[in-house]
Design a protein around this motif. Structure first.
Motif, PDB file in Angstrom:
ATOM      1  N   ARG A 201       0.869  -1.178   0.000  1.00 36.51           N
ATOM      2  CA  ARG A 201       0.000   0.000   0.000  1.00 36.51           C
ATOM      3  C   ARG A 201       0.902   1.223   0.000  1.00 36.51           C
ATOM      4  O   ARG A 201       1.919   1.244   0.701  1.00 36.51           O
ATOM      5  CB  ARG A 201      -0.915  -0.032   1.230  1.00 36.51           C
ATOM      6  N   GLU A 202       0.563   2.248  -0.786  1.00 36.72           N
ATOM      7  CA  GLU A 202       1.447   3.405  -0.948  1.00 36.72           C
ATOM      8  C   GLU A 202       1.533   4.255   0.304  1.00 36.72           C
ATOM      9  O   GLU A 202       2.609   4.727   0.672  1.00 36.72           O
ATOM     10  CB  GLU A 202       0.975   4.253  -2.132  1.00 36.72           C
ATOM     11  N   SER A 203       0.381   4.488   0.966  1.00 30.13           N
ATOM     12  CA  SER A 203       0.379   5.345   2.150  1.00 30.13           C
ATOM     13  C   SER A 203      -0.830   5.004   3.001  1.00 30.13           C
ATOM     14  O   SER A 203      -1.729   4.279   2.567  1.00 30.13           O
ATOM     15  CB  SER A 203       0.330   6.832   1.751  1.00 30.13           C
ATOM     16  N   VAL A 204      -0.829   5.526   4.221  1.00 30.37           N
ATOM     17  CA  VAL A 204      -1.973   5.326   5.099  1.00 30.37           C
ATOM     18  C   VAL A 204      -2.728   6.641   5.224  1.00 30.37           C
ATOM     19  O   VAL A 204      -2.124   7.708   5.402  1.00 30.37           O
ATOM     20  CB  VAL A 204      -1.532   4.812   6.486  1.00 30.37           C
ATOM     21  N   SER A 205      -4.042   6.571   5.090  1.00 32.13           N
ATOM     22  CA  SER A 205      -4.873   7.762   5.214  1.00 32.13           C
ATOM     23  C   SER A 205      -5.106   8.083   6.686  1.00 32.13           C
ATOM     24  O   SER A 205      -5.409   7.186   7.478  1.00 32.13           O
ATOM     25  CB  SER A 205      -6.220   7.553   4.517  1.00 32.13           C
ATOM     26  N   VAL A 206      -4.929   9.335   7.032  1.00 32.26           N
ATOM     27  CA  VAL A 206      -5.196   9.806   8.390  1.00 32.26           C
ATOM     28  C   VAL A 206      -6.467  10.633   8.331  1.00 32.26           C
ATOM     29  O   VAL A 206      -6.476  11.760   7.827  1.00 32.26           O
ATOM     30  CB  VAL A 206      -4.021  10.633   8.941  1.00 32.26           C
ATOM     31  N   PHE A 207      -7.566  10.070   8.838  1.00 35.25           N
ATOM     32  CA  PHE A 207      -8.876  10.696   8.705  1.00 35.25           C
ATOM     33  C   PHE A 207      -9.093  11.691   9.847  1.00 35.25           C
ATOM     34  O   PHE A 207      -9.554  11.339  10.919  1.00 35.25           O
ATOM     35  CB  PHE A 207      -9.972   9.628   8.705  1.00 35.25           C
ATOM     36  N   GLY A 208      -8.724  12.926   9.579  1.00 40.52           N
ATOM     37  CA  GLY A 208      -8.898  13.981  10.561  1.00 40.52           C
ATOM     38  C   GLY A 208      -7.629  14.251  11.341  1.00 40.52           C
ATOM     39  O   GLY A 208      -7.059  13.338  11.944  1.00 40.52           O
ATOM     40  N   THR A 209      -7.167  15.481  11.291  1.00 39.43           N
ATOM     41  CA  THR A 209      -5.950  15.864  12.021  1.00 39.43           C
ATOM     42  C   THR A 209      -6.223  17.048  12.956  1.00 39.43           C
ATOM     43  O   THR A 209      -5.296  17.659  13.471  1.00 39.43           O
ATOM     44  CB  THR A 209      -4.843  16.252  11.034  1.00 39.43           C
ATOM     45  N   ASP A 210      -7.505  17.364  13.172  1.00 38.19           N
ATOM     46  CA  ASP A 210      -7.873  18.527  13.980  1.00 38.19           C
ATOM     47  C   ASP A 210      -8.806  18.161  15.128  1.00 38.19           C
ATOM     48  O   ASP A 210      -9.611  18.976  15.584  1.00 38.19           O
ATOM     49  CB  ASP A 210      -8.526  19.597  13.105  1.00 38.19           C
ATOM     50  N   TYR A 211      -8.716  16.917  15.607  1.00 36.42           N
ATOM     51  CA  TYR A 211      -9.517  16.515  16.759  1.00 36.42           C
ATOM     52  C   TYR A 211      -8.960  17.144  18.039  1.00 36.42           C
ATOM     53  O   TYR A 211      -7.767  17.502  18.096  1.00 36.42           O
ATOM     54  CB  TYR A 211      -9.497  14.987  16.902  1.00 36.42           C
ATOM     55  N   PRO A 212      -9.775  17.290  19.072  1.00 37.92           N
ATOM     56  CA  PRO A 212      -9.295  17.854  20.356  1.00 37.92           C
ATOM     57  C   PRO A 212      -8.499  16.824  21.159  1.00 37.92           C
ATOM     58  O   PRO A 212      -8.869  16.422  22.266  1.00 37.92           O
ATOM     59  CB  PRO A 212     -10.596  18.247  21.065  1.00 37.92           C
ATOM     60  N   THR A 213      -7.388  16.379  20.570  1.00 37.17           N
ATOM     61  CA  THR A 213      -6.479  15.408  21.194  1.00 37.17           C
ATOM     62  C   THR A 213      -5.073  15.991  21.115  1.00 37.17           C
ATOM     63  O   THR A 213      -4.833  16.945  20.365  1.00 37.17           O
ATOM     64  CB  THR A 213      -6.532  14.058  20.458  1.00 37.17           C
ATOM     65  N   PRO A 214      -4.120  15.446  21.864  1.00 38.35           N
ATOM     66  CA  PRO A 214      -2.785  16.053  21.880  1.00 38.35           C
ATOM     67  C   PRO A 214      -2.141  16.225  20.514  1.00 38.35           C
ATOM     68  O   PRO A 214      -1.428  17.216  20.290  1.00 38.35           O
ATOM     69  CB  PRO A 214      -1.981  15.086  22.758  1.00 38.35           C
ATOM     70  N   ASP A 215      -2.340  15.290  19.571  1.00 36.87           N
ATOM     71  CA  ASP A 215      -1.717  15.461  18.250  1.00 36.87           C
ATOM     72  C   ASP A 215      -2.746  15.664  17.137  1.00 36.87           C
ATOM     73  O   ASP A 215      -2.407  15.646  15.958  1.00 36.87           O
ATOM     74  CB  ASP A 215      -0.786  14.291  17.919  1.00 36.87           C
ATOM     75  N   GLY A 216      -4.006  15.851  17.503  1.00 33.72           N
ATOM     76  CA  GLY A 216      -5.047  16.155  16.523  1.00 33.72           C
ATOM     77  C   GLY A 216      -5.671  14.944  15.851  1.00 33.72           C
ATOM     78  O   GLY A 216      -6.608  15.104  15.067  1.00 33.72           O
ATOM     79  N   THR A 217      -5.182  13.732  16.168  1.00 29.67           N
ATOM     80  CA  THR A 217      -5.756  12.533  15.548  1.00 29.67           C
ATOM     81  C   THR A 217      -6.530  11.709  16.577  1.00 29.67           C
ATOM     82  O   THR A 217      -6.334  11.854  17.782  1.00 29.67           O
ATOM     83  CB  THR A 217      -4.671  11.650  14.900  1.00 29.67           C
ATOM     84  N   CYS A 218      -7.416  10.843  16.083  1.00 25.27           N
ATOM     85  CA  CYS A 218      -8.283  10.045  16.954  1.00 25.27           C
ATOM     86  C   CYS A 218      -7.473   9.154  17.893  1.00 25.27           C
ATOM     87  O   CYS A 218      -6.410   8.649  17.528  1.00 25.27           O
ATOM     88  CB  CYS A 218      -9.193   9.161  16.110  1.00 25.27           C
ATOM     89  N   ILE A 219      -8.006   8.943  19.070  1.00 23.18           N
ATOM     90  CA  ILE A 219      -7.397   8.057  20.065  1.00 23.18           C
ATOM     91  C   ILE A 219      -8.269   6.814  20.218  1.00 23.18           C
ATOM     92  O   ILE A 219      -9.497   6.916  20.348  1.00 23.18           O
ATOM     93  CB  ILE A 219      -7.244   8.779  21.414  1.00 23.18           C
ATOM     94  N   ARG A 220      -7.627   5.659  20.183  1.00 23.90           N
ATOM     95  CA  ARG A 220      -8.340   4.392  20.328  1.00 23.90           C
ATOM     96  C   ARG A 220      -7.613   3.481  21.323  1.00 23.90           C
ATOM     97  O   ARG A 220      -6.416   3.624  21.562  1.00 23.90           O
ATOM     98  CB  ARG A 220      -8.476   3.679  18.978  1.00 23.90           C
ATOM     99  N   ASP A 221      -8.358   2.533  21.862  1.00 22.16           N
ATOM    100  CA  ASP A 221      -7.869   1.573  22.851  1.00 22.16           C
ATOM    101  C   ASP A 221      -7.574   0.263  22.131  1.00 22.16           C
ATOM    102  O   ASP A 221      -8.470  -0.335  21.529  1.00 22.16           O
ATOM    103  CB  ASP A 221      -8.971   1.377  23.899  1.00 22.16           C
ATOM    104  N   TYR A 222      -6.320  -0.195  22.174  1.00 21.06           N
ATOM    105  CA  TYR A 222      -5.918  -1.422  21.473  1.00 21.06           C
ATOM    106  C   TYR A 222      -5.657  -2.536  22.478  1.00 21.06           C
ATOM    107  O   TYR A 222      -4.913  -2.363  23.438  1.00 21.06           O
ATOM    108  CB  TYR A 222      -4.667  -1.172  20.623  1.00 21.06           C
ATOM    109  N   ILE A 223      -6.274  -3.692  22.234  1.00 24.60           N
ATOM    110  CA  ILE A 223      -6.121  -4.845  23.114  1.00 24.60           C
ATOM    111  C   ILE A 223      -5.532  -6.001  22.320  1.00 24.60           C
ATOM    112  O   ILE A 223      -5.940  -6.267  21.184  1.00 24.60           O
ATOM    113  CB  ILE A 223      -7.487  -5.238  23.738  1.00 24.60           C
ATOM    114  N   HIS A 224      -4.557  -6.694  22.910  1.00 27.93           N
ATOM    115  CA  HIS A 224      -3.916  -7.820  22.231  1.00 27.93           C
ATOM    116  C   HIS A 224      -4.896  -8.984  22.133  1.00 27.93           C
ATOM    117  O   HIS A 224      -5.620  -9.292  23.086  1.00 27.93           O
ATOM    118  CB  HIS A 224      -2.667  -8.256  22.995  1.00 27.93           C
ATOM    119  N   VAL A 225      -4.921  -9.634  20.997  1.00 26.92           N
ATOM    120  CA  VAL A 225      -5.888 -10.708  20.759  1.00 26.92           C
ATOM    121  C   VAL A 225      -5.716 -11.861  21.745  1.00 26.92           C
ATOM    122  O   VAL A 225      -6.699 -12.532  22.100  1.00 26.92           O
ATOM    123  CB  VAL A 225      -5.797 -11.192  19.291  1.00 26.92           C
TER     124      VAL A 225
END
Length: 328
Positions: A201-225
């Motif tokens: 894949r050439e690049s990864v799309s970053v959907f939104g860079t202006d969220y009210p988070t420290p770096d402007g991108t969405c924050i998610r919770d990742y759990i190991h399978v």
């Protein structure tokens, strides 16, 4: 030794849970129609039956100690465009499964639910008492099943646990090989970023860079399978007749999109170009779980919480999968 039916056990999470059940000494039958799962995802040692969840009645009898139910369609965008597919399979299929369990006298169920039932959260971290307001038919179908299971417990004494996942990632490894995330089409962030590192894949799309988070991108919770799978085995033990227990499963820590991308760069040693894109409708700024109830009621303690370790396991699987199962 107990005997379990795993519906959807050729998928990512279902296959890893089946592997954990086998490792614990249980007998496992996997029922999957392979519409989204893969035959290679069924762990060695499990009996495999190709079929839909509606076929469970042909398999279940009094020899089974319980069912772990993963058979569902799970693409949010598809559910918006084709909602009837989700109601027919996710809800209608579970109606038939519950009837088959009742007829066979199988009285324990662990259900693969989702954090999508909460919709846009009003507070973070999200607890099980938060309002449920799913923003798409996928989440709505899972919430409908949760309600259905609650009714089955109250009316017929079913012992059931619904586990509401946040973002599942990583891979399971054993002497039999690797089991990891493989979707077509792929929509999850970590495997998409790894595809860029692999050069597919050439690049990864970053959907939104202006969220009210420290770096402007969405924050998610990742759990190991593997942590997720541990919770399913604990849920089988914690299930009580007549009770529908609902537990969130998450890491309890949030990682932004940019943190995930940077971690992939560091773990893989490959550049990962980014392409800024507009926000996606309905994407909350932050989704992070409170898993206190799972800790208290299941005795669950996630041990694989470091993002770099989660990414490293996913990277190892992605490389082997891309090379046809051979180490590079």
């Amino acid at each position: 030794m107990s005997k379990y039916l795993v519906t959807g056990g050729a998928g990512y999470v279902g296959g890893v849970v089946a592997a954990h059940l086998l490792a614990a000494g249980h007998a496992v039958t996997v029922l999957d129609d392979l519409s989204t799962g893969f035959r290679a995802g069924v762990p060695a040692g499990a009996e495999f039956v190709e079929g839909r969840v509606q076929d469970a009645g042909k398999l279940l009898d009094a020899s089974y100690d319980g069912v772990l139910h993963f058979a569902a369609f799970s693409q949010v965008g598809e559910s918006v465009n084709d909602p009837e597919k989700y109601w027919r399979n996710n809800v209608g299929g579970t109606v038939e499964l519950l009837r088959a369990m009742r007829d066979a006298g199988v009285r324990t169920l662990v259900f693969s639910s989702t954090a999508a039932v909460y919709g846009e959260p009003t507070a973070v971290p999200i607890t099980e008492d938060a309002a449920t307001a799913p923003g798409n038919p996928y989440g709505a179908s899972k919430l409908a099943v949760d309600h259905m299971i609650g009714g089955e417990c109250a009316a017929h004494g079913l012992a059931a646990v619904s586990l509401r996942y946040f973002n599942v990632a990583g891979a399971h490894s054993s002497a039999a090989g690797f089991q990891g995330e493989r979707h077509d089409p792929e929509s999850h962030l970590i495997p998409l970023v790894l595809q860029v590192a692999l050069g597919t894949r050439e690049s990864v799309s970053v959907f939104g860079t202006d969220y009210p988070t420290p770096d402007g991108t969405c924050i998610r919770d990742y759990i190991h399978v593997d942590d997720l799978a541990d919770a399913h085995l604990l849920a089988l033990t914690a299930a009580r007749p007549g009770e529908h227990l609902v537990c969130n499963l998450g890491n309890g820590n949030g990682f932004s999109v940019r943190e995930v991308i940077e971690t992939v760069r560091r773990v893989t040693g490959h550049p990962v170009p980014e392409t800024p894109a507009a926000r996606r409708a309905g994407d909350p700024a932050a989704l992070v779980a409170s898993a206190d109830r799972a800790r208290e009621r299941l005795g669950w303690r996630p041990t694989r919480t470091d993002l770099a370790d989660i990414v490293a396991d996913a990277w190892a699987f992605a490389r082997r999968d891309a090379s046809g199962g051979n180490d590079e």
